[in-house]
Design an enzyme around this catalytic site. Sequence first.
Site, PDB file in Angstrom:
ATOM      1  N   HIS A   1       0.836  -1.209   0.000  1.00  0.00           N
ATOM      2  CA  HIS A   1       0.000   0.000   0.000  1.00  0.00           C
ATOM      3  C   HIS A   1       0.867   1.253   0.000  1.00  0.00           C
ATOM      4  O   HIS A   1       1.885   1.335   0.673  1.00  0.00           O
ATOM      5  CB  HIS A   1      -1.052   0.005   1.113  1.00  0.00           C
ATOM      6  CG  HIS A   1      -0.542   0.082   2.520  1.00  0.00           C
ATOM      7  ND1 HIS A   1      -0.192   1.264   3.125  1.00  0.00           N
ATOM      8  CD2 HIS A   1      -0.360  -0.878   3.465  1.00  0.00           C
ATOM      9  CE1 HIS A   1       0.181   1.034   4.378  1.00  0.00           C
ATOM     10  NE2 HIS A   1       0.100  -0.263   4.607  1.00  0.00           N
TER      11      HIS A   1
ATOM     12  N   ASP B   1       6.011   0.675   7.113  1.00  0.00           N
ATOM     13  CA  ASP B   1       4.584   0.552   6.794  1.00  0.00           C
ATOM     14  C   ASP B   1       4.200   1.679   5.843  1.00  0.00           C
ATOM     15  O   ASP B   1       3.783   2.732   6.300  1.00  0.00           O
ATOM     16  CB  ASP B   1       3.777   0.614   8.093  1.00  0.00           C
ATOM     17  CG  ASP B   1       2.304   0.328   7.880  1.00  0.00           C
ATOM     18  OD1 ASP B   1       1.936  -0.140   6.793  1.00  0.00           O
ATOM     19  OD2 ASP B   1       1.521   0.584   8.810  1.00  0.00           O
TER      20      ASP B   1
ATOM     21  N   GLU C   1      -5.009   2.151   2.463  1.00  0.00           N
ATOM     22  CA  GLU C   1      -5.130   0.927   3.273  1.00  0.00           C
ATOM     23  C   GLU C   1      -5.437   1.307   4.701  1.00  0.00           C
ATOM     24  O   GLU C   1      -6.270   0.696   5.369  1.00  0.00           O
ATOM     25  CB  GLU C   1      -3.818   0.124   3.193  1.00  0.00           C
ATOM     26  CG  GLU C   1      -3.878  -1.235   3.895  1.00  0.00           C
ATOM     27  CD  GLU C   1      -3.526  -1.195   5.374  1.00  0.00           C
ATOM     28  OE1 GLU C   1      -3.801  -2.178   6.071  1.00  0.00           O
ATOM     29  OE2 GLU C   1      -2.990  -0.186   5.834  1.00  0.00           O
ATOM     30  N   GLU C   2      -4.734   2.344   5.180  1.00  0.00           N
ATOM     31  CA  GLU C   2      -4.802   2.675   6.615  1.00  0.00           C
ATOM     32  C   GLU C   2      -6.196   3.096   7.059  1.00  0.00           C
ATOM     33  O   GLU C   2      -6.588   2.873   8.193  1.00  0.00           O
ATOM     34  CB  GLU C   2      -3.786   3.779   6.943  1.00  0.00           C
ATOM     35  CG  GLU C   2      -2.326   3.402   6.696  1.00  0.00           C
ATOM     36  CD  GLU C   2      -1.805   2.338   7.643  1.00  0.00           C
ATOM     37  OE1 GLU C   2      -2.568   1.833   8.478  1.00  0.00           O
ATOM     38  OE2 GLU C   2      -0.607   1.999   7.541  1.00  0.00           O
TER      39      GLU C   2
ATOM     40  N   ASP D   1       3.156  -6.275   3.548  1.00  0.00           N
ATOM     41  CA  ASP D   1       2.758  -5.174   4.444  1.00  0.00           C
ATOM     42  C   ASP D   1       2.957  -5.581   5.904  1.00  0.00           C
ATOM     43  O   ASP D   1       2.030  -5.559   6.693  1.00  0.00           O
ATOM     44  CB  ASP D   1       1.285  -4.789   4.197  1.00  0.00           C
ATOM     45  CG  ASP D   1       0.855  -3.618   5.072  1.00  0.00           C
ATOM     46  OD1 ASP D   1       1.730  -2.828   5.498  1.00  0.00           O
ATOM     47  OD2 ASP D   1      -0.356  -3.487   5.334  1.00  0.00           O
TER      48      ASP D   1
ATOM     49  N   HIS E   1       3.108   2.801  12.996  1.00  0.00           N
ATOM     50  CA  HIS E   1       2.220   3.977  13.104  1.00  0.00           C
ATOM     51  C   HIS E   1       2.748   5.050  14.061  1.00  0.00           C
ATOM     52  O   HIS E   1       1.958   5.788  14.646  1.00  0.00           O
ATOM     53  CB  HIS E   1       0.799   3.567  13.519  1.00  0.00           C
ATOM     54  CG  HIS E   1       0.112   2.683  12.528  1.00  0.00           C
ATOM     55  ND1 HIS E   1      -1.166   2.204  12.714  1.00  0.00           N
ATOM     56  CD2 HIS E   1       0.528   2.191  11.324  1.00  0.00           C
ATOM     57  CE1 HIS E   1      -1.512   1.458  11.666  1.00  0.00           C
ATOM     58  NE2 HIS E   1      -0.491   1.428  10.823  1.00  0.00           N
TER      59      HIS E   1
HETATM   60 ZN    ZN Z   1      -0.445   0.540   8.933  1.00  0.00          ZN
HETATM   61 ZN    ZN Z   2       0.412  -1.390   6.350  1.00  0.00          ZN
END
Ligand code: ZN
Ligand code: ZN
Length: 443
Positions: free
Chosen positions: A262, A274, A307-308, A335, A406
């Site tokens: 992503h 990520d 995606e998030e 991912d 994150h």
């Molecule tokens: Zn993520």
């Molecule tokens: Zn991810």
Amino acid sequence: MKIWLTMLVAAVSLNLTANDLELDHSLAYKLTESLTVEVGARIAGSSADERAVVWAEKNFAALGYDKVWREPFKMPFWQRGAASLTVSAPFQQSFVVSALGGSIATPALGIDSNVIMFASLAELKKADPSQVKGKIVFINKSMQKDKEGNFYSEVVGARSQGAIEAAKLGAKAIIIRSVGTSLNRFAHTGIMRYSDKVARIPAAAISVPDAIQLEKMLALQPNLTLRLTMQNKLPGTVTSHNVIAEITGRTKPEEIVLISAHLDSWDQGTGALDDAAGVGLVMAVGALIKQQGQPERTIRVVLFGNEEGGLLGAKAYAAKHANNLHNHVFASESDFGADRIWRLDSGVGKNSLAFIAELQKKLAHLDISLGNNDAYGGPDVSVLKALGVPVVTLLQDGTDYFDYHHTANDTFDKVNPDALEQNLSAWLITTKAVANSDIDLRK
Ligand code: ZN
Ligand code: ZN
């Protein structure tokens, strides 16, 4: 059956050629560096997201892909604003806090309230409304490290569902202990949900050290009050994009081998683990395979948008390509950071397990073992799996992934080039094995 198996083994064996030695195995690392340095954080719907889309189109073209295009989808845009969380006398201090993605703002002067702590979302659900009404709920559930990241699913409910459950009981706001495994003082963001049936309340995460600190304060002074201020904005609906590129198949161009990652990231770090590493990886795979000649089937690289925010790009892709999913012979996504791959899981038909077993033998020299047939293929690809597309998951070692996940600390320096090179080798072998075979993984 025996002849069929022999043919498969031959097909897989053909994939390892002298050319492998000449390939640029640092290409995935270079692309990861480029995306994180030249674009950086790229929350879906933002101008940085659009810059990432342009970056992807430009680099796919430069890498020699046969086709490159973007597919738009609509999405609600969320913008983080300044946030603070402070505690009243006698312990006047401030905490490291991060709004959860999608959270509304607080009133301008913030929310001042007593706080009530719960050990988990399950404990909150059992609470008496009279205990919770008018307070700030604090869910203090810790997360343990593990290779497969299994504890994530046990803890993430507090983040995704906590605001709904707290609002049902009359809470004014919710804060959670970060869904993370590090004692570094970073707060982990991530998407949260609301329900139309209950009030929307502000939701935030505090760093793990701050959660430990707050627990100690509450033990000494159960009546302390917190002040939470957040200035997030929800400007409305905007357009984001999936970016797609193909290496056209030589003999079966209509059959699609889909590999993906992503493109969007959260806004605090530079989204290196990520999921820039995944982006760099799958972009490199198609390019390096083409360098060795066109594959039999088409290799389609999809960089999913948003995606998030809840797999919005993947859902848009599945809707747009609904009439052609039968031609998607394989799908997989990277991912889960950038650490080494250690296991091959599949989600294929029973008759294809022999092919998967042969594939694992080709991966054994990379210390990759054979896992189960319950793979979902990755978050975005799980949408395709649910519609019948066969998948594999090349499981990465996720032991340290949730130290950075994150947070503002998810940056390029965390990517280990040797581990990413091992990933690239495994993805090249896997993608080529499927793209140069006749295997029907649905069977
Ligand atoms: Zn993520
Ligand atoms: Zn991810």
